[in-house]
Design an enzyme around this catalytic site. Sequence first.
Site, PDB file in Angstrom:
ATOM      1  N   VAL A   1       2.863 -21.132  -5.870  1.00 35.07           N
ATOM      2  CA  VAL A   1       3.633 -20.119  -4.959  1.00 35.07           C
ATOM      3  C   VAL A   1       5.174 -20.561  -5.405  1.00 35.07           C
ATOM      4  O   VAL A   1       5.776 -21.670  -5.852  1.00 35.07           O
ATOM      5  CB  VAL A   1       3.377 -21.277  -3.499  1.00 35.07           C
TER       6      VAL A   1
ATOM      7  N   LEU B   1      -5.333   4.516 -17.870  1.00 39.36           N
ATOM      8  CA  LEU B   1      -5.995   3.255 -18.261  1.00 39.36           C
ATOM      9  C   LEU B   1      -5.109   1.916 -18.763  1.00 39.36           C
ATOM     10  O   LEU B   1      -5.528   1.661 -19.758  1.00 39.36           O
ATOM     11  CB  LEU B   1      -7.392   3.303 -18.779  1.00 39.36           C
ATOM     12  N   THR B   2      -3.963   1.637 -18.077  1.00 41.57           N
ATOM     13  CA  THR B   2      -3.383   0.390 -18.561  1.00 41.57           C
ATOM     14  C   THR B   2      -4.269  -0.718 -18.440  1.00 41.57           C
ATOM     15  O   THR B   2      -5.195  -0.616 -17.879  1.00 41.57           O
ATOM     16  CB  THR B   2      -2.127   0.367 -17.995  1.00 41.57           C
TER      17      THR B   2
ATOM     18  N   ASN C   1       3.739  -4.088   1.531  1.00 42.58           N
ATOM     19  CA  ASN C   1       2.712  -4.794   0.406  1.00 42.58           C
ATOM     20  C   ASN C   1       1.278  -4.372   0.979  1.00 42.58           C
ATOM     21  O   ASN C   1       1.043  -4.650   2.233  1.00 42.58           O
ATOM     22  CB  ASN C   1       3.016  -5.956   0.473  1.00 42.58           C
ATOM     23  N   ASN C   2       0.427  -3.779  -0.169  1.00 43.42           N
ATOM     24  CA  ASN C   2      -0.946  -3.314   0.186  1.00 43.42           C
ATOM     25  C   ASN C   2      -1.932  -4.491  -0.158  1.00 43.42           C
ATOM     26  O   ASN C   2      -1.494  -5.233  -0.943  1.00 43.42           O
ATOM     27  CB  ASN C   2      -1.485  -2.177  -0.423  1.00 43.42           C
TER      28      ASN C   2
ATOM     29  N   TYR D   1      11.524  -2.968 -11.554  1.00 42.85           N
ATOM     30  CA  TYR D   1      10.401  -2.132 -11.027  1.00 42.85           C
ATOM     31  C   TYR D   1      11.155  -1.418  -9.952  1.00 42.85           C
ATOM     32  O   TYR D   1      10.872  -0.100  -9.823  1.00 42.85           O
ATOM     33  CB  TYR D   1       9.083  -2.941 -10.528  1.00 42.85           C
ATOM     34  N   ALA D   2      11.596  -2.054  -8.999  1.00 34.77           N
ATOM     35  CA  ALA D   2      12.121  -1.191  -7.616  1.00 34.77           C
ATOM     36  C   ALA D   2      13.298  -0.308  -8.321  1.00 34.77           C
ATOM     37  O   ALA D   2      13.287   0.928  -7.662  1.00 34.77           O
ATOM     38  CB  ALA D   2      12.930  -2.191  -6.971  1.00 34.77           C
TER      39      ALA D   2
ATOM     40  N   ILE E   1      -4.718   0.973  -5.368  1.00 36.16           N
ATOM     41  CA  ILE E   1      -4.404   2.231  -4.178  1.00 36.16           C
ATOM     42  C   ILE E   1      -5.224   3.486  -4.434  1.00 36.16           C
ATOM     43  O   ILE E   1      -5.590   4.191  -3.708  1.00 36.16           O
ATOM     44  CB  ILE E   1      -3.071   2.302  -3.544  1.00 36.16           C
TER      45      ILE E   1
ATOM     46  N   THR F   1       7.871   2.798  -2.590  1.00 36.96           N
ATOM     47  CA  THR F   1       7.703   1.487  -2.101  1.00 36.96           C
ATOM     48  C   THR F   1       8.845   1.134  -1.381  1.00 36.96           C
ATOM     49  O   THR F   1       9.951   1.563  -1.577  1.00 36.96           O
ATOM     50  CB  THR F   1       7.406   0.517  -3.246  1.00 36.96           C
ATOM     51  N   ASP F   2       8.463   0.181  -0.292  1.00 41.50           N
ATOM     52  CA  ASP F   2       9.759  -0.346   0.566  1.00 41.50           C
ATOM     53  C   ASP F   2      10.904  -1.071  -0.514  1.00 41.50           C
ATOM     54  O   ASP F   2      11.920  -1.516   0.039  1.00 41.50           O
ATOM     55  CB  ASP F   2       8.980  -1.321   1.529  1.00 41.50           C
ATOM     56  N   GLU F   3      10.279  -1.416  -1.696  1.00 39.21           N
ATOM     57  CA  GLU F   3      11.215  -2.408  -2.367  1.00 39.21           C
ATOM     58  C   GLU F   3      12.388  -1.499  -2.908  1.00 39.21           C
ATOM     59  O   GLU F   3      13.174  -2.042  -3.549  1.00 39.21           O
ATOM     60  CB  GLU F   3      10.511  -2.779  -3.680  1.00 39.21           C
TER      61      GLU F   3
ATOM     62  N   LYS G   1      11.694   2.767  -9.469  1.00 39.85           N
ATOM     63  CA  LYS G   1      10.817   3.417  -8.305  1.00 39.85           C
ATOM     64  C   LYS G   1      12.031   4.396  -7.663  1.00 39.85           C
ATOM     65  O   LYS G   1      11.743   5.346  -7.088  1.00 39.85           O
ATOM     66  CB  LYS G   1      10.120   2.700  -7.413  1.00 39.85           C
TER      67      LYS G   1
HETATM   68  P1  NAD Z   1      -1.947  -0.473  -9.742  1.00 40.44           P
HETATM   69  O1  NAD Z   1      -1.063  -0.987 -10.842  1.00 40.44           O
HETATM   70  O2  NAD Z   1      -3.151  -0.963  -9.412  1.00 40.44           O
HETATM   71  O3  NAD Z   1      -2.391   1.062 -10.734  1.00 40.44           O
HETATM   72  C1  NAD Z   1      -1.584   1.842 -11.192  1.00 40.44           C
HETATM   73  C2  NAD Z   1      -2.562   2.815 -11.946  1.00 40.44           C
HETATM   74  O4  NAD Z   1      -1.604   3.847 -12.694  1.00 40.44           O
HETATM   75  C3  NAD Z   1      -3.323   2.086 -13.016  1.00 40.44           C
HETATM   76  O5  NAD Z   1      -4.702   2.736 -12.843  1.00 40.44           O
HETATM   77  C4  NAD Z   1      -2.923   2.773 -14.296  1.00 40.44           C
HETATM   78  O6  NAD Z   1      -3.722   2.850 -15.419  1.00 40.44           O
HETATM   79  C5  NAD Z   1      -2.242   3.817 -14.115  1.00 40.44           C
HETATM   80  N1  NAD Z   1      -1.073   4.245 -14.846  1.00 40.44           N
HETATM   81  C6  NAD Z   1      -0.079   3.575 -15.183  1.00 40.44           C
HETATM   82  N2  NAD Z   1       0.940   4.196 -16.079  1.00 40.44           N
HETATM   83  C7  NAD Z   1       0.457   5.478 -16.203  1.00 40.44           C
HETATM   84  C8  NAD Z   1       0.832   6.458 -17.026  1.00 40.44           C
HETATM   85  N3  NAD Z   1       1.863   6.625 -17.760  1.00 40.44           N
HETATM   86  N4  NAD Z   1      -0.009   7.777 -16.800  1.00 40.44           N
HETATM   87  C9  NAD Z   1      -1.282   7.651 -16.124  1.00 40.44           C
HETATM   88  N5  NAD Z   1      -1.551   6.674 -15.338  1.00 40.44           N
HETATM   89  C10 NAD Z   1      -0.990   5.493 -15.361  1.00 40.44           C
HETATM   90  O7  NAD Z   1      -1.213   0.208  -8.772  1.00 40.44           O
HETATM   91  P2  NAD Z   1      -1.055   0.262  -7.264  1.00 40.44           P
HETATM   92  O8  NAD Z   1      -0.798  -1.102  -6.583  1.00 40.44           O
HETATM   93  O9  NAD Z   1      -2.472   0.933  -6.773  1.00 40.44           O
HETATM   94  O10 NAD Z   1       0.030   1.162  -6.739  1.00 40.44           O
HETATM   95  C11 NAD Z   1       0.062   2.582  -6.966  1.00 40.44           C
HETATM   96  C12 NAD Z   1       1.336   3.214  -6.347  1.00 40.44           C
HETATM   97  O11 NAD Z   1       1.883   2.747  -4.960  1.00 40.44           O
HETATM   98  C13 NAD Z   1       2.380   2.787  -7.346  1.00 40.44           C
HETATM   99  O12 NAD Z   1       3.518   4.098  -7.404  1.00 40.44           O
HETATM  100  C14 NAD Z   1       3.209   1.697  -6.547  1.00 40.44           C
HETATM  101  O13 NAD Z   1       4.454   1.702  -6.907  1.00 40.44           O
HETATM  102  C15 NAD Z   1       3.133   2.044  -5.214  1.00 40.44           C
HETATM  103  N6  NAD Z   1       3.073   0.952  -4.068  1.00 40.44           N
HETATM  104  C16 NAD Z   1       2.094   0.005  -4.277  1.00 40.44           C
HETATM  105  C17 NAD Z   1       2.044  -1.125  -3.421  1.00 40.44           C
HETATM  106  C18 NAD Z   1       1.196  -2.253  -3.468  1.00 40.44           C
HETATM  107  O14 NAD Z   1       1.498  -3.247  -2.709  1.00 40.44           O
HETATM  108  N7  NAD Z   1       0.316  -2.279  -4.238  1.00 40.44           N
HETATM  109  C19 NAD Z   1       3.108  -1.129  -2.340  1.00 40.44           C
HETATM  110  C20 NAD Z   1       3.938   0.000  -2.273  1.00 40.44           C
HETATM  111  C21 NAD Z   1       4.032   0.982  -3.168  1.00 40.44           C
HETATM  112  P1  TYD Z   2       3.535  -9.527  -5.086  1.00 39.05           P
HETATM  113  O1  TYD Z   2       2.003  -9.626  -4.740  1.00 39.05           O
HETATM  114  O2  TYD Z   2       3.787  -9.602  -6.595  1.00 39.05           O
HETATM  115  O3  TYD Z   2       4.356  -8.394  -4.350  1.00 39.05           O
HETATM  116  P2  TYD Z   2       6.029  -7.964  -4.473  1.00 39.05           P
HETATM  117  O4  TYD Z   2       6.632  -8.794  -5.008  1.00 39.05           O
HETATM  118  O5  TYD Z   2       5.917  -6.539  -4.893  1.00 39.05           O
HETATM  119  O6  TYD Z   2       6.254  -8.092  -2.982  1.00 39.05           O
HETATM  120  O7  TYD Z   2       4.443 -10.886  -4.294  1.00 39.05           O
HETATM  121  C1  TYD Z   2       4.106 -10.937  -2.989  1.00 39.05           C
HETATM  122  C2  TYD Z   2       5.185 -12.339  -2.753  1.00 39.05           C
HETATM  123  O8  TYD Z   2       4.261 -13.488  -3.313  1.00 39.05           O
HETATM  124  C3  TYD Z   2       6.547 -12.212  -3.318  1.00 39.05           C
HETATM  125  O9  TYD Z   2       7.250 -12.847  -2.491  1.00 39.05           O
HETATM  126  C4  TYD Z   2       6.182 -13.278  -4.737  1.00 39.05           C
HETATM  127  C5  TYD Z   2       5.023 -14.173  -4.273  1.00 39.05           C
HETATM  128  N1  TYD Z   2       4.343 -14.699  -5.337  1.00 39.05           N
HETATM  129  C6  TYD Z   2       4.093 -16.014  -5.273  1.00 39.05           C
HETATM  130  O10 TYD Z   2       4.583 -16.876  -4.507  1.00 39.05           O
HETATM  131  N2  TYD Z   2       3.049 -16.470  -6.228  1.00 39.05           N
HETATM  132  C7  TYD Z   2       2.426 -15.639  -7.120  1.00 39.05           C
HETATM  133  O11 TYD Z   2       1.728 -16.048  -7.877  1.00 39.05           O
HETATM  134  C8  TYD Z   2       2.596 -14.187  -6.974  1.00 39.05           C
HETATM  135  C9  TYD Z   2       2.144 -13.278  -7.901  1.00 39.05           C
HETATM  136  C10 TYD Z   2       3.453 -13.698  -5.993  1.00 39.05           C
END
Ligand code: NAD
Ligand code: TYD
Length: 342
Positions: free
Chosen positions: A204, A35-36, A177-178, A148-149, A12, A124-126, A152
């Site tokens: 799944v 850069l994890t 979820n994005n 994780y949740a 994101i 996050t909604d989580e 956050k």
């Molecule tokens: P991502 O896992 O793709 O990216 C996380 C980034 O953070 C990476 O570039 C990583 O290198 C960097 N990072 C991790 N630890 C770090 C640290 N200690 N210092 C500096 N950088 C660090 O994550 P994303 O999916 O892009 O999510 C971004 C944010 O949005 C997060 O806070 C996540 O909780 C939130 N979010 C994500 C989703 C989703 O569906 N992906 C939904 C709701 C909220």
């Molecule tokens: P995920 O993309 O990990 O997002 P989140 O758990 O943060 O909502 O997973 C979305 C849903 O998909 C979740 O209900 C778990 C399920 N899932 C699978 O069934 N198979 C998979 O391989 C993964 C990664 C997720």
Amino acid sequence: MRLLVTGGCGFIGSNFVRYALREHDDWEVINLDKLTYAGNPANLRDIEGDKRYRFVRGDIADRELVNDLFRDGLDAVVNFAAETHVDRSILDPSPFIETNVKGTQVLLEAARNHDVKRFVHISTDEVYGSVMDGRFTEESPLRPNSPYAASKAAADLLCRAYHISYGLPVVVTRSSNNYGPYQFPEKLIPLMVRNALSGLELPVYGEGLQVRDWLYVEDNCRAIGMVLMKGRPGEIYNIGGGSERKNIEVVKSICRMVAERLNRSPEDFTRLIKHIRDPRGAAHDFRYALDCSKVRELGWSPQVTFEEGLARTVEWYLSNRSWVESVITGEYLEYCRRVYAA
Ligand code: NAD
Ligand code: TYD
């Protein structure tokens, strides 16, 4: 505006940096990213040469480095940096506490000491946990179920405390979820697209009846931009896509779209679907759903339907096979072995 974006090399964050520089000629973006495994500088290769953009490799929990960046003068912060994958948090919660809790506190403290005008924290909604019927509002109790949740939720509470105790102008977004370009293939949609394209099993969890509300990443970036400009300090904004789907429906839609695009039969892909033992157990939230009236009052609504967004996403992964293969490292394969072979 001089903006510090953290985690800008992730999914994101990279979409947001690109969005911010495209929409605002007079913005400057400093991207702090550790850069994890999830951070990839290639996600922003196209803007590397932009004079308004600077990348700093580092950890948000590194107090000294963070203070140095703030000393240079910042107007606002958008904190995306986090450990983000539920399955990894169940395997090992520690990095989630370090980055999501401690790292956020380091940023909040630096912002407090340097008089930042706006601090947007991406949550996050989580944090609300699971809901069978109805939707969560911003007032709903926090009932996180995975490490994780929980990490956050802890960060959200620190944001609240910094606003109340010190008057820091913090705004929190909680999105659903994005999905979209540049998402690491450990998450449902990019994992299924990549596996389908590679002829691998589509794993799944259980029956696949869990429900997620899918939000196209560009729509989220627009909402975050709006909250950054117009959100009220101390407030929380839910951001949902309004596209609830069962996991199994999502996987079947991906099979259909990949088949259509490759001129193949959907059955070539649906037969790769494998229902596996749920690695999340009791921590697997059944449904997330958000009431988004508050962010809609700022003038936001999602613009991309799930079908359109999914088609764009499948197209992106098809056109960027080398990006996908470049992130399939030994670390990723070892992670998959631990989660999927259990
Ligand atoms: P991502 O896992 O793709 O990216 C996380 C980034 O953070 C990476 O570039 C990583 O290198 C960097 N990072 C991790 N630890 C770090 C640290 N200690 N210092 C500096 N950088 C660090 O994550 P994303 O999916 O892009 O999510 C971004 C944010 O949005 C997060 O806070 C996540 O909780 C939130 N979010 C994500 C989703 C989703 O569906 N992906 C939904 C709701 C909220
Ligand atoms: P995920 O993309 O990990 O997002 P989140 O758990 O943060 O909502 O997973 C979305 C849903 O998909 C979740 O209900 C778990 C399920 N899932 C699978 O069934 N198979 C998979 O391989 C993964 C990664 C997720």
